[in-house]
Structures are given as C-alpha cells and as structure tokens.
Design a protein around this motif. Structure first.
Motif, PDB file in Angstrom:
ATOM      1  N   LEU A 109       0.802  -1.097   0.096  1.00 41.89           N
ATOM      2  CA  LEU A 109      -0.030  -0.017   0.027  1.00 41.89           C
ATOM      3  C   LEU A 109       0.792   1.305  -0.134  1.00 41.89           C
ATOM      4  N   PHE A 110       2.151   1.140   0.066  1.00 41.86           N
ATOM      5  CA  PHE A 110       3.145   2.479  -0.017  1.00 41.86           C
ATOM      6  C   PHE A 110       2.893   2.825  -1.651  1.00 41.86           C
ATOM      7  N   CYS A 111       2.678   1.770  -2.428  1.00 47.87           N
ATOM      8  CA  CYS A 111       2.711   2.057  -3.904  1.00 47.87           C
ATOM      9  C   CYS A 111       1.386   1.605  -4.461  1.00 47.87           C
ATOM     10  N   ASP A 112       0.656   0.957  -4.122  1.00 43.60           N
ATOM     11  CA  ASP A 112      -0.734   0.538  -4.577  1.00 43.60           C
ATOM     12  C   ASP A 112      -1.737   1.181  -3.968  1.00 43.60           C
ATOM     13  N   GLU A 113      -3.040   1.601  -4.800  1.00 43.13           N
ATOM     14  CA  GLU A 113      -4.097   2.316  -4.372  1.00 43.13           C
ATOM     15  C   GLU A 113      -4.915   1.373  -3.119  1.00 43.13           C
ATOM     16  N   TYR A 114      -5.203   1.896  -2.456  1.00 46.95           N
ATOM     17  CA  TYR A 114      -6.160   1.547  -1.023  1.00 46.95           C
ATOM     18  C   TYR A 114      -7.713   1.694  -1.751  1.00 46.95           C
ATOM     19  N   PRO A 115      -8.261   0.332  -1.411  1.00 49.73           N
ATOM     20  CA  PRO A 115      -9.624   0.254  -1.960  1.00 49.73           C
ATOM     21  C   PRO A 115     -10.402   1.299  -1.095  1.00 49.73           C
ATOM     22  N   ASN A 116     -11.223   2.047  -2.049  1.00 52.57           N
ATOM     23  CA  ASN A 116     -12.440   2.893  -1.585  1.00 52.57           C
ATOM     24  C   ASN A 116     -11.667   4.210  -0.792  1.00 52.57           C
ATOM     25  N   GLN A 117     -10.347   4.431  -1.123  1.00 50.70           N
ATOM     26  CA  GLN A 117      -9.773   5.510  -0.429  1.00 50.70           C
ATOM     27  C   GLN A 117      -9.240   6.454  -1.656  1.00 50.70           C
ATOM     28  N   PRO A 118      -9.893   7.027  -2.512  1.00 51.59           N
ATOM     29  CA  PRO A 118      -9.157   7.669  -3.736  1.00 51.59           C
ATOM     30  C   PRO A 118      -8.640   8.842  -3.310  1.00 51.59           C
ATOM     31  N   GLY A 119      -8.830   9.553  -2.104  1.00 51.99           N
ATOM     32  CA  GLY A 119      -7.979  10.657  -1.686  1.00 51.99           C
ATOM     33  C   GLY A 119      -6.520  10.433  -1.526  1.00 51.99           C
ATOM     34  N   LEU A 120      -6.440   8.943  -1.111  1.00 48.16           N
ATOM     35  CA  LEU A 120      -4.885   8.659  -1.015  1.00 48.16           C
ATOM     36  C   LEU A 120      -4.217   8.332  -2.010  1.00 48.16           C
ATOM     37  N   LYS A 121      -4.590   8.252  -3.094  1.00 44.55           N
ATOM     38  CA  LYS A 121      -4.129   8.184  -4.514  1.00 44.55           C
ATOM     39  C   LYS A 121      -2.716   9.232  -4.714  1.00 44.55           C
ATOM     40  N   GLY A 122      -3.053  10.266  -4.473  1.00 43.84           N
ATOM     41  CA  GLY A 122      -1.974  11.331  -4.573  1.00 43.84           C
ATOM     42  C   GLY A 122      -0.560  11.173  -3.667  1.00 43.84           C
ATOM     43  N   LEU A 123      -0.944  10.240  -2.741  1.00 37.69           N
ATOM     44  CA  LEU A 123       0.290   9.980  -1.689  1.00 37.69           C
ATOM     45  C   LEU A 123       1.075   8.622  -2.063  1.00 37.69           C
ATOM     46  N   LEU A 124       0.699   8.075  -3.179  1.00 38.96           N
ATOM     47  CA  LEU A 124       1.472   6.904  -3.331  1.00 38.96           C
ATOM     48  C   LEU A 124       2.936   7.140  -3.754  1.00 38.96           C
ATOM     49  N   ALA A 125       3.674   6.134  -3.462  1.00 34.48           N
ATOM     50  CA  ALA A 125       5.112   6.328  -3.980  1.00 34.48           C
ATOM     51  C   ALA A 125       5.490   5.590  -5.283  1.00 34.48           C
ATOM     52  N   PRO A 126       6.317   5.990  -6.073  1.00 31.51           N
ATOM     53  CA  PRO A 126       6.905   5.257  -7.046  1.00 31.51           C
ATOM     54  C   PRO A 126       7.495   3.870  -6.752  1.00 31.51           C
ATOM     55  N   LYS A 127       7.137   2.851  -7.428  1.00 31.71           N
ATOM     56  CA  LYS A 127       7.446   1.467  -6.707  1.00 31.71           C
ATOM     57  C   LYS A 127       8.876   1.151  -7.020  1.00 31.71           C
ATOM     58  N   ALA A 128       9.406   1.239  -8.372  1.00 31.15           N
ATOM     59  CA  ALA A 128      10.930   1.038  -8.374  1.00 31.15           C
ATOM     60  C   ALA A 128      11.691   1.897  -7.646  1.00 31.15           C
ATOM     61  N   LEU A 129      11.364   3.192  -7.338  1.00 27.36           N
ATOM     62  CA  LEU A 129      12.414   4.007  -6.522  1.00 27.36           C
ATOM     63  C   LEU A 129      12.393   3.543  -5.081  1.00 27.36           C
ATOM     64  N   PHE A 130      10.865   3.566  -4.520  1.00 30.21           N
ATOM     65  CA  PHE A 130      10.762   3.069  -3.275  1.00 30.21           C
ATOM     66  C   PHE A 130      11.485   1.499  -2.880  1.00 30.21           C
ATOM     67  N   ALA A 131      11.369   0.929  -3.767  1.00 23.85           N
ATOM     68  CA  ALA A 131      12.103  -0.503  -3.665  1.00 23.85           C
ATOM     69  C   ALA A 131      13.608  -0.376  -3.371  1.00 23.85           C
ATOM     70  N   LYS A 132      14.173   0.539  -4.276  1.00 23.75           N
ATOM     71  CA  LYS A 132      15.543   0.893  -4.252  1.00 23.75           C
ATOM     72  C   LYS A 132      15.983   1.419  -2.847  1.00 23.75           C
ATOM     73  N   PHE A 133      15.404   2.238  -2.616  1.00 29.63           N
ATOM     74  CA  PHE A 133      15.662   3.044  -1.408  1.00 29.63           C
ATOM     75  C   PHE A 133      15.543   2.023   0.105  1.00 29.63           C
ATOM     76  N   VAL A 134      14.467   1.225  -0.067  1.00 29.28           N
ATOM     77  CA  VAL A 134      14.410   0.242   0.949  1.00 29.28           C
ATOM     78  C   VAL A 134      15.674  -0.943   0.962  1.00 29.28           C
ATOM     79  N   GLU A 135      15.848  -1.259  -0.283  1.00 22.56           N
ATOM     80  CA  GLU A 135      16.916  -2.447  -0.574  1.00 22.56           C
ATOM     81  C   GLU A 135      18.514  -1.654   0.172  1.00 22.56           C
ATOM     82  N   ALA A 136      18.650  -0.476  -0.499  1.00 20.40           N
ATOM     83  CA  ALA A 136      20.079   0.082  -0.095  1.00 20.40           C
ATOM     84  C   ALA A 136      20.236  -0.054   1.250  1.00 20.40           C
TER      85      ALA A 136
END
Length: 279
Positions: A119-146
């Motif tokens: 849910l860091f990167c994927d939409e949360y059901p029935n919460q369209p207001g959170l869409k603008g707060l999603l993280a780009p998946k590939a970049l997020f994964a790189k920062f976690v892995e590093a």
C-alpha cells in the motif's frame, strides 16, 4: 575472514550504487544535505510518534496537516501503508535478517517485505483521496533495499525497520527532508489497543504516542454512517449494539496508556483552532 570482509565490501558497494542511482532519479537537481549518511546509518536518528484514534476521531485528519511536506523534519507516509506494521514485521522477520540466513534468499526476502507493504505504492480500496500520496514502486524498492544492504546482521530492530520505510517513502517522492535537524516519524498506527501502545513504547526508543479523540456521541454518529452506508456491516439490526459495546464502551480503556509520553488532541479543537493545535 578475508572472504567475509570482501563480501561485506561487495554488499556495501551494491548499496552505494543503488542509492546513488535512486537519488539521481528522485532529485535531478541534487539531493538534500546529509541524505547519504541517513541512508547508511544503522541507528536511524529521530523519534517515532505513533498516532492513534479514539472514537471516529479523524486521526487521518491530524496526519494530513503534515502530509504535504511543509515540515521537512516531520516524515509521514501514506497513512494506510503502515497501520499493520506490527503484524507484518514480526520477531521472526527480524531473526531471519539478523541470523545471516538470507544470503542465498535475499531477493525472496526483499520481495516478501515489499509485498507485505504494497500500500505504499498501490491504491487503497475505497480511498481515492490517498492516490496522490502513493510512492513510485521502483524507486521506493531501491531505497528500502539500499538501507537493508547497509544494515549489518544482528542490528535490524523494529525501530530501524519502521524508519527505513519512512525514509524510503519520503526520498522516493523527492520530498523535502531535514537530515540535520531532529526527525519525527509520524506513524499512523491507528488502532488503539492498549497492548499495541505498550509494544510501541517498549520497542521504539524515545517514542511518543498521540491520540486523536472525539466527543462520544459524534463518534457514534460517524460510526453509524460509515458502517451502515460507506462500508456496510451486516447484520444492520445489531449494528448499533455492536458499535456501542465493541467500539464505544471500551473507549476508556483504549485511550490512555497512563504514560507521560502519550498526549491527546480533540477532533473538535482541530476543526476550530487548527493552527494552534498543529503548533
């Protein structure tokens, strides 16, 4: 011994390359000062502030005042992303990492961790207001892995893992961050069970608790609208009874932890005096 040192150097080089690449993508005009040191840190600086509700109290509303990065020392994440952190990061997960048993299963471990927190990167059901707060998946994964690659075996804690997610989220979105000041990780822990509050205070050094409270009758009104219309909870004939006894009656045991590190704000005050309450 030499082989182990060489292997560690290779891992750190991999982490460095990942971080440099990710920062260049996230901050094309240059990353904030101190970011690389923050990524490398074994003990992430700053304090966790766990945010809970009491009633239907608008804990998301409280967090929303900090979501737009006007406060570079306060890091938030998409509020749905970490509500279940304590279910998904267990003592077993930490033991897997700290035992050194993951050298041959690293990709599986990383993929599993990221999948648990989709849910860091994927939409949360029935919460369209959170869409603008999603993280780009590939970049997020790189920062976690590093950050995990830089973390030595035996050193990963609940505190470090939670902060790794916060830092990865803020950086992957190219957000402002004050690495030289005192960082606050404003965590939407949400569900106010006493045992969870005690767990937070026990596992996160220097943690604070912040509870958003609301007048009980207004909380009940909001629960009825939410469970009878927004997300219907059947059977409706016993809905009022369930809400009264399951959500409202235990409230006096859920709100307080009897610890000086817990503070509260009122939903009503936040509506009427937002600037003063946020300050």
């Amino acid at each position: 011994m030499q082989h182990a040192i060489s292997q560690t150097s290779d891992i750190h080089l991999q982490a460095e390359q990942l971080a440099v690449q990710a920062l260049a993508e996230a901050y094309p005009k240059g990353a904030p000062d101190g970011v690389m040191e923050l990524l490398k840190a074994q003990e992430k600086p700053g304090n966790v502030c766990a945010l809970f509700y009491s009633g239907r109290s608008g804990s998301y509303f409280v967090q929303s005042f900090f979501d737009h990065e006007r406060h570079p020392q306060v890091i938030t994440v998409n509020p749905a992303a970490l509500e279940r952190f304590d279910r998904h990061v267990t003592a077993h997960v930490l033991e897997q990492f700290n035992s050194g048993a993951l050298k041959q299963r690293w990709e599986y471990f990383l993929g599993d961790i990221l999948a648990r927190f989709s849910l860091f990167c994927d939409e949360y059901p029935n919460q369209p207001g959170l869409k603008g707060l999603l993280a780009p998946k590939a970049l997020f994964a790189k920062f976690v892995e590093a950050q995990l690659l830089w973390m030595p075996e035996g050193k990963l804690t609940f505190d470090a893992m939670l902060k790794i997610f916060f830092i990865a989220y803020r950086l992957s979105r190219g957000g402002a961050i004050d690495c030289r000041g005192k960082l606050i990780y404003l965590w939407q822990a949400h569900i106010p069970l006493r045992a969870r509050k005690e767990w937070v205070l026990a596992h996160f050094p220097g943690a604070y608790l912040l509870t958003a409270a609301r007048f009980p009758e207004k909380s009940l009104d909001s629960h009825l609208v939410h469970h009878a219309f927004d997300e219907m909870q059947r059977p409706l004939r016993i809905l009022l009874r369930n809400l009264l006894f399951m959500n409202m009656a235990p409230a006096n045991t859920l709100v307080g932890s009897n610890d000086s590190r817990e503070k509260a704000v009122r939903f009503e005050d936040l509506h009427h005096y937002p600037a003063q309450v946020v300050e």
